[in-house]
Design an enzyme around this catalytic site. Structure first.
Site, PDB file in Angstrom:
ATOM      1  N   ASN A   8       0.873  -1.189   0.000  1.00 27.57           N
ATOM      2  CA  ASN A   8       0.000   0.000   0.000  1.00 27.57           C
ATOM      3  C   ASN A   8       0.903   1.230   0.000  1.00 27.57           C
ATOM      4  OD1 ASN A   8      -1.810   2.046   0.497  1.00 27.57           O
ATOM      5  ND2 ASN A   8      -2.287   1.410   2.599  1.00 27.57           N
ATOM      6  N   LYS A  10       0.133   4.274  -0.285  1.00 26.81           N
ATOM      7  CA  LYS A  10      -0.465   5.489   0.306  1.00 26.81           C
ATOM      8  C   LYS A  10      -0.185   6.679  -0.621  1.00 26.81           C
ATOM      9  CE  LYS A  10      -0.112   3.315   4.753  1.00 26.81           C
ATOM     10  NZ  LYS A  10      -0.008   3.417   6.196  1.00 26.81           N
ATOM     11  N   HIS A  93      -9.554   1.543   4.767  1.00 22.85           N
ATOM     12  CA  HIS A  93      -8.268   1.683   5.461  1.00 22.85           C
ATOM     13  C   HIS A  93      -8.445   2.631   6.648  1.00 22.85           C
ATOM     14  CE1 HIS A  93      -4.141   2.784   6.350  1.00 22.85           C
ATOM     15  NE2 HIS A  93      -3.804   1.635   5.780  1.00 22.85           N
ATOM     16  N   GLU A  95      -6.741   4.978   7.708  1.00 20.31           N
ATOM     17  CA  GLU A  95      -6.497   6.396   7.402  1.00 20.31           C
ATOM     18  C   GLU A  95      -7.726   7.022   6.738  1.00 20.31           C
ATOM     19  OE1 GLU A  95      -2.764   5.747   5.404  1.00 20.31           O
ATOM     20  OE2 GLU A  95      -1.889   5.217   7.341  1.00 20.31           O
ATOM     21  N   GLU A 162      -5.530  -4.801  10.525  1.00 19.53           N
ATOM     22  CA  GLU A 162      -4.488  -3.799  10.722  1.00 19.53           C
ATOM     23  C   GLU A 162      -4.749  -3.054  12.028  1.00 19.53           C
ATOM     24  OE1 GLU A 162      -2.538  -2.711   6.729  1.00 19.53           O
ATOM     25  OE2 GLU A 162      -4.213  -1.353   7.003  1.00 19.53           O
ATOM     26  N   GLY A 168       2.371   2.373  10.779  1.00 17.79           N
ATOM     27  CA  GLY A 168       3.326   3.467  10.619  1.00 17.79           C
ATOM     28  C   GLY A 168       4.029   3.848  11.916  1.00 17.79           C
ATOM     29  N   SER A 200       3.272  -2.026  10.273  1.00 11.31           N
ATOM     30  CA  SER A 200       4.720  -2.091  10.485  1.00 11.31           C
ATOM     31  C   SER A 200       5.346  -3.428  10.100  1.00 11.31           C
ATOM     32  CB  SER A 200       5.074  -1.721  11.933  1.00 11.31           C
ATOM     33  OG  SER A 200       4.706  -0.386  12.195  1.00 11.31           O
TER      34      SER A 200
HETATM   35  P1  PGA Z   1       2.772   0.415   7.596  1.00 11.45           P
HETATM   36  O1  PGA Z   1       1.302   0.612   6.950  1.00 11.45           O
HETATM   37  O2  PGA Z   1       3.312  -0.870   7.060  1.00 11.45           O
HETATM   38  O3  PGA Z   1       3.557   1.608   7.152  1.00 11.45           O
HETATM   39  O4  PGA Z   1       2.569   0.348   9.086  1.00 11.45           O
HETATM   40  C1  PGA Z   1       0.460  -0.481   6.738  1.00 11.45           C
HETATM   41  C2  PGA Z   1      -0.863  -0.018   6.199  1.00 11.45           C
HETATM   42  O5  PGA Z   1      -1.356   1.028   6.646  1.00 11.45           O
HETATM   43  O6  PGA Z   1      -1.464  -0.672   5.317  1.00 11.45           O
END
Ligand code: PGA
Length: 245
Positions: A8, A10, A93, A95, A162, A168, A200
């Site tokens: 992903n 982003k 997601h 976010e 998640e 993140g 992560s």
């Molecule tokens: P990250 O993000 O691996 O940077 O923690 C994962 C995600 O939000 O899909």
């Protein structure tokens, strides 16, 4: 059974740098027994699709709007995504939920739209830190599954667990913590659907996660932005699945 490794991106990678990424990784990914999917930002999708042609790298979008077309400034429909060569779409997601205020009702509409057009949705669910600390992780998961998947054919959906506190932040759920939630989801849905872990994930922890019985793959954010680290995660998945067989 093979690992599903998704990147992903982003709001990262321009059409130019996205193409360069695929150029570097596609010769190495050739012939690997894994599902590999990249989710670039909308504007980067066409160059990634173009560069990935003939390789085993598939492309997804990070979002969609459920209406077919019309006066919805700034939105993109399932039909547009299909036309540009997209096969998968991330829906819900954290976010999108937390920064852009997407509710479970909207997410349910998006899932239905994706499925009706033949796109494969990856539904993201997960708890906040406060919810985990209060012992309400499974309640939150159950609530999201119930509302997001209402009247949805679950066999057409991929789930990504998640935990929000792990996204993140560098704090990964331990393999045991992740496995506990994955096996709960699998039991709750009572179906053989794919469940990915996200939060992560990096080359150093990918094997330990994917070797768990109910972890079918990973959704990777930060560590998917560089071809070599994304590739190392794919290799970790292959090793884990070889042992699970
Ligand atoms: P990250 O993000 O691996 O940077 O923690 C994962 C995600 O939000 O899909």
């Amino acid at each position: 059974m093979r690992p599903f490794v998704a990147g992903n991106w982003k709001m990262n990678h321009t059409p130019t740098s996205g193409r360069q990424f695929v150029k570097e990784i596609s010769p190495k990914a050739k012939g690997l027994d894994a599902d590999i999917v990249i989710f670039p930002p909308f504007v980067t999708i066409p160059s990634v699709v173009d560069e990935a042609r003939g390789s085993n790298i598939k492309v997804g979008a990070q979002n969609l709007f459920w209406e077919k077309k019309g006066a919805f400034t700034g939105e993109v429909s399932a039909e547009m995504l299909l036309d540009v060569g997209v096969e998968y779409v991330i829906i819900g997601h954290s976010e999108r939920r937390n920064i852009f205020g997407e509710t479970d009702e909207l997410i349910n509409l998006k899932l239905k739209s994706a499925i009706s057009y033949g796109l494969k949705p990856v539904l993201c669910i997960g708890e906040h830190l406060a919810e985990r600390e209060a012992g309400r992780t499974m309640d939150k998961i159950k609530f999201q599954l119930d509302s997001d998947l209402s009247n949805v054919d679950i066999n057409k959906v991929i789930i990504a667990y998640e935990p929000i506190w792990a996204i993140g932040t560098g704090k990964t759920a331990s393999p045991d913590q992740a496995e506990e939630v994955h096996s709960f989801i699998s039991e709750f849905l009572g179906s053989k659907i794919k469940i990915l872990y996200g939060g992560s994930v990096k080359p150093e922890n990918a094997y330990q996660l994917m070797v768990q019985p109910h972890i079918d793959g990973v959704l990777v954010g930060g560590a998917s932005l560089k071809p070599h680290s994304f590739y190392d995660i794919i290799l970790a998945g292959l090793k884990a699945f070889k042992e699970k067989k």
